[in-house]
Design a protein around this motif. Structure first.
Motif, PDB file in Angstrom:
ATOM      1  N   ALA A   1      26.853  -8.571  26.918  1.00 42.20           N
ATOM      2  CA  ALA A   1      25.902  -8.737  27.347  1.00 42.20           C
ATOM      3  C   ALA A   1      25.712 -10.190  26.748  1.00 42.20           C
ATOM      4  O   ALA A   1      24.836 -11.209  27.503  1.00 42.20           O
TER       5      ALA A   1
ATOM      6  N   TYR B   1      20.281  -4.290  30.972  1.00 40.97           N
ATOM      7  CA  TYR B   1      20.963  -5.094  30.617  1.00 40.97           C
ATOM      8  C   TYR B   1      20.483  -5.163  29.028  1.00 40.97           C
ATOM      9  O   TYR B   1      21.024  -5.934  28.003  1.00 40.97           O
TER      10      TYR B   1
ATOM     11  N   GLN C   1      17.820  -4.545  35.037  1.00 43.73           N
ATOM     12  CA  GLN C   1      18.026  -5.325  34.080  1.00 43.73           C
ATOM     13  C   GLN C   1      17.528  -4.733  32.623  1.00 43.73           C
ATOM     14  O   GLN C   1      17.487  -5.903  31.392  1.00 43.73           O
TER      15      GLN C   1
ATOM     16  N   ILE D   1      25.934  -4.357  33.874  1.00 42.79           N
ATOM     17  CA  ILE D   1      25.126  -5.789  34.267  1.00 42.79           C
ATOM     18  C   ILE D   1      26.264  -6.126  35.088  1.00 42.79           C
ATOM     19  O   ILE D   1      25.539  -7.497  35.226  1.00 42.79           O
TER      20      ILE D   1
END
Length: 304
Positions: free
Chosen positions: A100, A85, A82, A154
């Protein structure tokens, strides 16, 4: 209608204003750190009127209790992924930021609900915790189907990773909620465990989504290891091993053909489509549907 669309934080947009991006960045980072801090804190220290995450797991053994080590590694890898991300959200590339930000609201809600669940779990509020997980199931399922073509870097840490864990957590917390230790409860659990396999096969069969197959296989293995420790002579851990094996096999069956594609000289051709998650994702510009739609029309144009 346009005003509602503008006010809807979950709407997929072609462009985000600077203020919205700042808000997304702040809330995403804050809620991600919240999950990280709450997870670490209650792994090592029990609250005043509760237990640590894994002491609670030990105090309420059920047919869906998970292995602490495997599950912790799963979450550690998920949190690290993450970070990628977060990099996309804070990047200087407008296209990357747009993609995103489009999934940002769902990710923020997921982080808040997960943090709430952890707090409820360590204090033994299983019924309310189950509601948090159910709400998160709706949130993550909506995210999945509204953003089917999100890029893998993602899709995996924000969509399938949390979705797989949340599904298993519903079963695990639900079993603790009802105190599933009787013979009847264990028989019901022997049936309910197969829902993990059906869940994974659905996404892999419908969308060629192999990451969720690997993720559910890991969690099934975690379930198998812990159940074997609880009861050696029981069907639950055997079923969990079978499910993990079948999910892993199905995920590999989807993944391995991609290896041949990547070794193909055409792999270097930006116009050559590669199927991942049932969609042509790799060489398409982020969130750009035009090339994909043009390729869909090519067979029809050829017939003319």
């Amino acid at each position: 209608m346009e005003r509602v669309q503008t006010m809807n934080p979950f709407a997929k947009r072609e462009k985000h204003d600077k203020r919205a991006i700042v808000v997304f960045r702040f809330l995403t980072l804050f809620t991600w750190l919240l999950v990280l801090v709450v997870s670490i804190l209650f792994n090592v220290k029990a609250p005043a009127n509760g237990q640590t995450i894994w002491d609670q797991n030990k105090a309420h053994p059920t047919p869906f209790s998970l292995n602490p080590e495997i599950t912790s590694v799963y979450w550690l890898i998920l949190l690290l992924l993450q970070l990628g991300y977060l990099y996309c959200l804070f990047a200087f590339d407008p296209e990357l930021v747009k993609v995103a930000a489009n999934v940002g609201s769902h990710f923020i809600v997921h982080n808040l609900l997960t943090s709430a669940f952890i707090l409820l779990w360590v204090h033994s509020f299983f019924w309310i915790g189950e509601l948090m997980l159910v709400f998160n199931s709706f949130n993550l399922t909506s995210l999945y189907f509204r953003h089917l073509r999100t890029q893998p870097f993602i899709h995996i840490p924000v969509v399938t990773g949390p979705l797989a864990w949340n599904f298993v957590a519903v079963l695990s917390n639900g079993a603790a909620m009802v105190g599933a230790q009787s013979l009847a409860a264990r028989i019901l659990a022997n049936v309910a465990i197969w829902s993990i396999l059906l869940y994974g096969i659905f996404f892999m069969g419908a969308f060629k989504d192999y990451p969720i197959g690997f993720e559910l296989a890991i969690l099934s293995a975690s379930l198998a290891v812990h159940q074997h420790g609880i009861r050696v002579f029981a069907l639950q851990w055997v079923f969990a091993v079978v499910i993990a094996t079948l999910l892993l096999t199905a995920a590999l069956a989807i993944t391995l053909p991609l290896v041949g594609i990547f070794c193909n000289p055409l792999y270097r051709n930006p116009t050559h489509p590669i199927q991942i998650f049932g969609k042509e994702l790799i060489w398409r510009r982020l969130d750009d549907d035009s090339d994909y739609e043009d390729r869909e029309r090519e067979p029809l144009l050829g017939d003319e």
